[in-house]
Scaffold this active site. Structure first.
Site, PDB file in Angstrom:
ATOM      1  N   LYS A 125      -3.509  -2.289   5.424  1.00 36.85           N
ATOM      2  CA  LYS A 125      -3.628  -1.585   4.133  1.00 36.85           C
ATOM      3  C   LYS A 125      -4.620  -0.452   4.309  1.00 36.85           C
ATOM      4  O   LYS A 125      -5.539  -0.559   5.116  1.00 36.85           O
ATOM      5  CB  LYS A 125      -4.158  -2.542   3.052  1.00 36.85           C
ATOM      6  N   ASP A 165       1.052   2.626  -2.645  1.00 38.67           N
ATOM      7  CA  ASP A 165       0.530   1.547  -3.488  1.00 38.67           C
ATOM      8  C   ASP A 165       0.034   2.269  -4.742  1.00 38.67           C
ATOM      9  O   ASP A 165       0.527   3.378  -5.030  1.00 38.67           O
ATOM     10  CB  ASP A 165      -0.595   0.793  -2.744  1.00 38.67           C
TER      11      ASP A 165
HETATM   12  N1  GLU Z   1       1.954  -1.591  -1.434  1.00 47.44           N
HETATM   13  C1  GLU Z   1       3.114  -2.432  -1.363  1.00 47.44           C
HETATM   14  C2  GLU Z   1       2.694  -3.874  -1.285  1.00 47.44           C
HETATM   15  O1  GLU Z   1       1.690  -4.245  -1.830  1.00 47.44           O
HETATM   16  C3  GLU Z   1       4.125  -1.993  -0.316  1.00 47.44           C
HETATM   17  C4  GLU Z   1       3.674  -1.895   1.095  1.00 47.44           C
HETATM   18  C5  GLU Z   1       4.708  -1.271   2.028  1.00 47.44           C
HETATM   19  O2  GLU Z   1       5.779  -0.924   1.596  1.00 47.44           O
HETATM   20  O3  GLU Z   1       4.372  -1.157   3.205  1.00 47.44           O
HETATM   21  O4  GLU Z   1       3.370  -4.716  -0.737  1.00 47.44           O
END
Ligand code: GLU
Length: 424
Positions: A125, A165
């Site tokens: 992340k 996100d």
């Molecule tokens: N931010 C999204 C999550 O919390 C997607 C992450 C992504 O697609 O890599 O899963």
């Protein structure tokens, strides 16, 4: 002291100020403690000690110039939490509240969520304390380009594949993937969530919300229930919420609420397709406030409040972490809710989970319920790697299948109490 408590103590001693990370680890490890205690191999091999320490953390300076020519300096991060199952994969959050703690909790959650999808993806992340709210397109572009000027050397299609996100949607991904391509002279699909016109996947925008509703449908089926006559409260008004609402309307549920950081609107007649189209334009194009909905339609606006005080059958918290605290959980119980599924990452506090599960409300954690988004990111990686492009029908079918498999895994491993209920 049990092994789980020992592992949690290591976190609280090493990082006493990382409250969100401590909370995320507590939720996961305590729910697994019976299993872990019965299997000493976990302790012998220090599996939890490895799970709580990110493989790598990158922190960097992001200087950028605003439209007045003034220099601003933000902080950027990427947490490469666990790459055992595949390239680090996970979103990017731009919000003034972002700290190392926020991103460690999200990367930790992402590791388990990605594992559940069955697609080979590790957990990561990233993000920044940059606030895109009120910024012009060119300010957002300059920030995104500066963010990637540093980040590009740490990521790649087989290393780490970021996505969006909170605060990072198609516009931001476009700026970042574009800058990455210029710097590396390579079009390699490092970012997901790209517009389908330049290498993205169809259905990625809808995926988290649709996936959440597919999971809800499975949970209802498991309980001999259906969407017919059901009322639903939804929080948030981003991608996750609005596409969840779209699918809920299609499947015949009545959606009563949406919200943003200012408050929530309650529409007793239910949000229909026409109102939803208006909301999508308000939030995605005009970037307006949710209170405007109550000026346009006969709905109540409750400033500074959360929708959990509204009577309904199903609650889908889709806004942000810790948006359901103990007082909200008590409302959910007294208002007779039957199901709570997390569309956001960690929207319930530990106490809130305790209150609702003790009252017999079916609770599905985000790691399962909102895995549809990253699943379609995985499908975007597959399409990019194969230099191919799938129809929306095909992506939607794969998404539905992944959510069904995740649900069946929950049933298989969550039925160990043997009392006929599923501990999701
Ligand atoms: N931010 C999204 C999550 O919390 C997607 C992450 C992504 O697609 O890599 O899963």
């Amino acid at each position: 002291m049990g092994y789980v408590s020992k592992a949690l103590e290591i976190i609280s001693q090493r990082d006493p100020n990382q409250e969100l990370f401590n909370q995320a680890a507590t939720e996961v490890f305590e729910s697994l403690s019976n299993y872990i205690d019965r299997n000493p191999a976990y302790e012998q091999n220090k599996v939890l000690e490895r799970m709580i320490e990110p493989e790598r953390i990158i922190q960097f300076r992001v200087p950028w110039q605003d439209d007045k020519g003034i220099i601003n300096v933000n902080r950027g991060f990427r947490i490469q939490f666990n790459g055992a199952l595949g390239p680090y994969k996970g979103g990017t959050r731009f919000h003034p509240s972002v700290t190392l703690d926020t991103l460690k909790f999200l990367a930790f959650e992402q590791t388990f969520k990605n594992a559940l999808t069955g697609i080979p993806m590790g957990g990561g992340k990233g993000g920044s304390d940059f606030d895109p709210k009120g910024k012009s397109d060119s300010e957002v572009m300059r920030f995104c380009q500066s963010y990637v000027n540093e980040l590009h050397r740490h990521i790649g299609p087989n290393t780490d594949v970021p996505a969006g996100d909170i605060g990072v949607g198609g516009r931001e991904i476009g700026y970042m993937a574009g800058q990455m391509r210029k710097l590396t002279n390579s079009w390699d699909g490092t970012w997901t969530g790209k517009n389908y016109k330049w290498g993205g996947s169809l259905m990625r925008t809808q995926a988290t919300g649709y996936g959440l509703v597919y999971m809800t449908a499975e949970v209802l089926k498991q309980h001999g229930d259906s969407f017919e006559g059901k009322t639903v409260t939804v929080s948030g008004s981003g991608n996750v919420s609005l596409y969840a609402i779209e699918k809920l309307i299609e499947l015949g549920a009545k959606v009563l609420t949406v919200s943003d950081s200012g408050g929530y609107v309650y529409d007793p007649a239910g949000i229909d397709s026409e109102k939803l189209a208006w909301l999508m334009e308000l939030k995605f194009e005009k970037r307006g406030r949710i209170s405007e909905f109550a000026e346009k339609y006969p709905a109540e606006y409750h400033a500074g409040k959360r929708p959990w005080e509204v009577n309904a059958d199903i609650a889908l918290p889709c806004a942000t972490q810790n948006e359901v605290e103990i007082a909200d959980a008590k409302h959910l119980v007294s208002e007779g809710y039957k199901y709570v599924l997390e569309g956001a990452n960690m929207p319930l506090t530990v106490d809130a989970i305790e209150v609702i599960t003790r009252a017999g409300i079916v609770y599905v954690p985000g790691k399962a319920a909102n895995a549809g988004g990253v699943s379609v990111s995985g499908l975007e990686m597959a399409q990019n790697a194969g230099f191919t492009f799938w129809s929306s029908e095909r992506v939607d079918e794969e998404l539905k299948h992944i959510m069904e498999v995740i649900h069946s895994l929950c049933v298989e491993f969550g039925s160990m109490r043997g009392d006929g209920t599923v501990d999701y």
